[in-house]
Design a protein around this motif. Structure first.
Motif, PDB file in Angstrom:
ATOM      1  N   ALA B  52       0.839  -1.198   0.000  1.00 58.44           N
ATOM      2  CA  ALA B  52       0.000   0.000   0.000  1.00 58.44           C
ATOM      3  C   ALA B  52       0.873   1.246   0.000  1.00 58.44           C
ATOM      4  O   ALA B  52       1.001   1.916  -1.008  1.00 58.44           O
ATOM      5  CB  ALA B  52      -0.973   0.001   1.179  1.00 58.44           C
ATOM      6  N   CYS B  53       1.532   1.559   1.126  1.00 58.57           N
ATOM      7  CA  CYS B  53       2.144   2.892   1.252  1.00 58.57           C
ATOM      8  C   CYS B  53       3.497   3.021   0.562  1.00 58.57           C
ATOM      9  O   CYS B  53       3.887   4.100   0.159  1.00 58.57           O
ATOM     10  CB  CYS B  53       2.280   3.239   2.729  1.00 58.57           C
ATOM     11  SG  CYS B  53       3.627   2.366   3.549  1.00 58.57           S
ATOM     12  N   ARG B  54       4.275   1.945   0.468  1.00 60.85           N
ATOM     13  CA  ARG B  54       5.612   1.887  -0.145  1.00 60.85           C
ATOM     14  C   ARG B  54       6.700   2.594   0.666  1.00 60.85           C
ATOM     15  O   ARG B  54       7.821   2.703   0.225  1.00 60.85           O
ATOM     16  CB  ARG B  54       5.615   2.468  -1.577  1.00 60.85           C
ATOM     17  CG  ARG B  54       4.698   1.733  -2.520  1.00 60.85           C
ATOM     18  CD  ARG B  54       4.576   2.467  -3.814  1.00 60.85           C
ATOM     19  NE  ARG B  54       3.922   3.735  -3.615  1.00 60.85           N
ATOM     20  CZ  ARG B  54       4.158   4.831  -4.320  1.00 60.85           C
ATOM     21  NH1 ARG B  54       5.061   4.812  -5.267  1.00 60.85           N
ATOM     22  NH2 ARG B  54       3.517   5.943  -4.072  1.00 60.85           N
ATOM     23  N   VAL B  57       5.099   2.484   6.370  1.00 57.07           N
ATOM     24  CA  VAL B  57       4.105   2.971   7.322  1.00 57.07           C
ATOM     25  C   VAL B  57       2.979   1.945   7.525  1.00 57.07           C
ATOM     26  O   VAL B  57       2.506   1.744   8.633  1.00 57.07           O
ATOM     27  CB  VAL B  57       3.510   4.321   6.850  1.00 57.07           C
ATOM     28  CG1 VAL B  57       2.364   4.746   7.764  1.00 57.07           C
ATOM     29  CG2 VAL B  57       4.581   5.393   6.829  1.00 57.07           C
ATOM     30  N   CYS B  58       2.587   1.275   6.435  1.00 57.64           N
ATOM     31  CA  CYS B  58       1.380   0.440   6.527  1.00 57.64           C
ATOM     32  C   CYS B  58       1.645  -0.993   6.955  1.00 57.64           C
ATOM     33  O   CYS B  58       0.804  -1.632   7.571  1.00 57.64           O
ATOM     34  CB  CYS B  58       0.642   0.442   5.195  1.00 57.64           C
ATOM     35  SG  CYS B  58       1.466  -0.512   3.897  1.00 57.64           S
TER      36      CYS B  58
END
Lengths: 111, 239
Positions: B52-54, B57-58
């Motif tokens: 998702a965030c790359r 963070v996720c």
């Protein structure tokens, strides 16, 4: 086995491990000291016969082994996938057997 | 700028399957996630993976890279591969849905089983709770509250492999943050939930979770705290 017993077994294994750590050190130091002039049954018995201190020490050592080893074996069996009540019974029998053999040996060298 | 070619092996299939070989152009500052994305976009659109965030963070892009569970977005290829092959597999200890995607259901169910949710007794009419930042319970969880649930610790834990019902480091670490939360009112229930053979007492203190956690959390320390708290509660007759 209920959760409370599982927690108490864990506690018993921790405490017996601490006792074993101390007992093994005393035992090893004694072994090194005892063999300095060669080893004989007479010398060992001369030290242990009638000694309340050595009797108590080895009785404690045996008790710690009898508590520690079966709980550890139970954990190993559980991780191998054997988590039946039969294993608990077997480990209880193992504890009694270790205690009996060990105390018999203590009896033999102290009395 | 391309810097040669990288040999990549990627797991294809579910629980059964095999590694498939791909050739990917090597780039400067290339991450493992860049490699997976390149394969899916340029070479084989049927490849399933999750991100998702790359940017770390996720926590959704965790995979097993050359045998070690990692966040692929924060792992530079240069850090793990040298001149060799890059091998990318799904996380361990979780069922594989397809290719690099695992089913996280059990992982999060165990958070619920460990009573990983906050239980308060205040209402909106009450004043704010005041937690002293320098207090011992608050400082004890400084690291653990940063967990983002990526599953790297769970995938690295050998006890989970041996005992599939073991709650695992993430769920127990979460429980530890709540055990130290002075506002929480379900402490007895939580200690009961994390106790015993499938709970904190199953941990062998191998510290794989601590070694691998990308957030530098030590679930092992939290689990040790839980062991002490549960034993104390048991000896007091509260469990």
């Amino acid at each position: 086995m209920n959760t409370r017993t599982q927690v108490l077994l864990w506690g018993a294994q921790r405490i017996s491990a601490m006792v074993l750590a101390l007992c093994v050190i005393v035992h090893l130091v004694t072994v090194i000291y005892a063999v300095r002039n060669g080893l004989s049954a007479a010398e060992i018995l001369g030290r242990t016969r009638g000694s309340v201190a050595w009797g108590c020490f080895y009785a404690l050592f045996v008790a710690a082994v009898a508590v520690h080893a079966p709980i550890g074996m139970r954990n190993i069996f559980a991780e191998m996938g054997w988590r039946r009540r039969g294993v608990d019974v077997m480990m209880f029998v193992l504890a009694l057997t270790l205690a009996m053999w060990g105390l018999r040996a203590v009896w033999a060298v102290v009395l | 700028m391309a810097m040669g070619t990288l040999n990549v092996k990627i797991w294809r299939g579910t629980e059964s399957g095999n590694f498939q070989d791909y050739k990917v152009p090597r780039q400067e500052s290339q991450t493992v996630l860049d490699v997976v994305t390149y394969v899916q976009r340029r070479l084989d659109p049927s490849l399933a993976y999750r991100f998702a965030c790359r940017v770390g963070v996720c926590g959704s892009c965790a995979m097993t890279v050359n045998g070690i569970s990692r966040w692929t977005c924060r792992t530079h290829v240069s850090k793990v591969v040298g001149e060799g092959t890059l091998e990318i597999a799904p996380l361990r200890n979780l069922p594989v849905v397809r290719d690099l995607v695992t089913d996280m259901t059990e992982f999060f169910d165990k958070w619920a089983k460990a009573r990983g949710h906050f239980t308060g007794n205040k209402t909106r009419k009450d004043d704010f709770a005041r937690v002293e930042p320098a207090s011992m319970p608050r400082r004890a969880v400084d690291a653990a509250i940063e967990c983002i649930g990526c599953g790297v610790c769970y995938s690295s834990c050998e006890v989970v492999t041996w005992k599939p019902d073991y709650l695992g480091p993430a769920a127990l670490s979460r429980a530890w943050t709540l055990v130290n939360d002075v506002r929480d009112v379900a402490q007895k229930e939580r200690l009961a939930a994390v106790a015993g053979d499938a709970g904190c007492h199953a941990c062998h203190t191998h510290m794989n979770c601590t070694e691998r956690c990308p957030k530098h959390i030590s679930p092992t320390a939290g689990i040790a705290g839980l062991k002490r708290a549960v034993l104390a509660a048991t000896l007091k007759g509260e469990l």
